[in-house]
Design a protein around this motif. Structure first.
Motif, PDB file in Angstrom:
ATOM      1  N   MET A   1       0.865  -1.155   0.000  1.00  0.00           N
ATOM      2  CA  MET A   1       0.000   0.000   0.000  1.00  0.00           C
ATOM      3  C   MET A   1       0.907   1.210   0.000  1.00  0.00           C
ATOM      4  N   PRO A   2       0.712   2.167  -0.729  1.00  0.00           N
ATOM      5  CA  PRO A   2      -0.344   2.463  -1.697  1.00  0.00           C
ATOM      6  C   PRO A   2      -0.035   1.873  -3.080  1.00  0.00           C
ATOM      7  N   HIS A   3      -1.057   1.901  -3.917  1.00  0.00           N
ATOM      8  CA  HIS A   3      -0.916   1.440  -5.296  1.00  0.00           C
ATOM      9  C   HIS A   3      -1.198   2.621  -6.217  1.00  0.00           C
ATOM     10  N   PHE A   4      -0.289   2.874  -7.141  1.00  0.00           N
ATOM     11  CA  PHE A   4      -0.473   3.903  -8.161  1.00  0.00           C
ATOM     12  C   PHE A   4      -0.526   3.206  -9.510  1.00  0.00           C
ATOM     13  N   PHE A 103      -8.709   2.893   0.666  1.00  0.00           N
ATOM     14  CA  PHE A 103      -9.050   1.546   1.097  1.00  0.00           C
ATOM     15  C   PHE A 103      -9.597   1.649   2.522  1.00  0.00           C
ATOM     16  N   GLU A 104     -10.565   0.823   2.859  1.00  0.00           N
ATOM     17  CA  GLU A 104     -11.031   0.733   4.245  1.00  0.00           C
ATOM     18  C   GLU A 104     -10.164  -0.281   4.976  1.00  0.00           C
ATOM     19  N   LYS A 105      -9.619   0.104   6.129  1.00  0.00           N
ATOM     20  CA  LYS A 105      -8.828  -0.838   6.922  1.00  0.00           C
ATOM     21  C   LYS A 105      -9.647  -2.057   7.308  1.00  0.00           C
ATOM     22  N   ASN A 110      -4.746  -9.029   2.976  1.00  0.00           N
ATOM     23  CA  ASN A 110      -3.723  -9.601   2.105  1.00  0.00           C
ATOM     24  C   ASN A 110      -3.348 -10.978   2.641  1.00  0.00           C
ATOM     25  N   LYS A 111      -2.483 -11.671   1.946  1.00  0.00           N
ATOM     26  CA  LYS A 111      -2.226 -13.072   2.311  1.00  0.00           C
ATOM     27  C   LYS A 111      -1.603 -13.235   3.686  1.00  0.00           C
ATOM     28  N   GLU A 112      -0.863 -12.227   4.173  1.00  0.00           N
ATOM     29  CA  GLU A 112      -0.276 -12.342   5.502  1.00  0.00           C
ATOM     30  C   GLU A 112      -1.295 -12.148   6.628  1.00  0.00           C
TER      31      GLU A 112
END
Length: 114
Positions: A1-4, A103-105, A110-112
């Motif tokens: 995070m973040p994604h651009f 994004f809402e927390k 994610n996979k972890e």
């Protein structure tokens, strides 16, 4: 995070390399100090087929997806920093824009986290 995520006309990556474009966006995001450098992700999607208001003008649009928690002033500054860098890099491109989505927390996973 973040994604651009950078959407652009295919001709954009013929003017400058994808690596250079992504590096400029990464550096602009990093300079805001809103994110940890190792968490910034940048991708680029060049489009061969597109319509920009019934023209075939070149375009760049950045979709920024960030974790909630930044205020409007911080997000506006992030937008301006990224657009300023892209405008300087591509003064001849008529359409350069960005929008930021939170994004809402509570619903992010994610996979972890599983």
């Amino acid at each position: 995070m973040p994604h651009f995520i950078i959407d652009c006309s295919k001709q954009i990556i013929e003017l400058k390399s994808p690596e250079d474009i992504m590096r400029k966006v990464y550096d602009a995001a990093d300079l805001t100090r809103l994110f940890l450098p190792e968490e910034i992700k940048v991708r680029i999607n060049p489009f061969q087929y597109y319509n920009t208001g019934n023209t075939h003008n070149n375009f760049i649009h950045v979709f920024a997806n960030i974790m909630e928690g930044r205020n409007t002033e911080q997000k506006a500054n992030l937008s301006k920093q990224i657009i300023s860098v892209l405008k300087a890099m591509f003064p001849e491109v008529p359409i350069i824009a960005i929008n930021i989505r939170d994004f809402e927390k509570a619903t992010y996973c994610n996979k972890e986290m599983v």
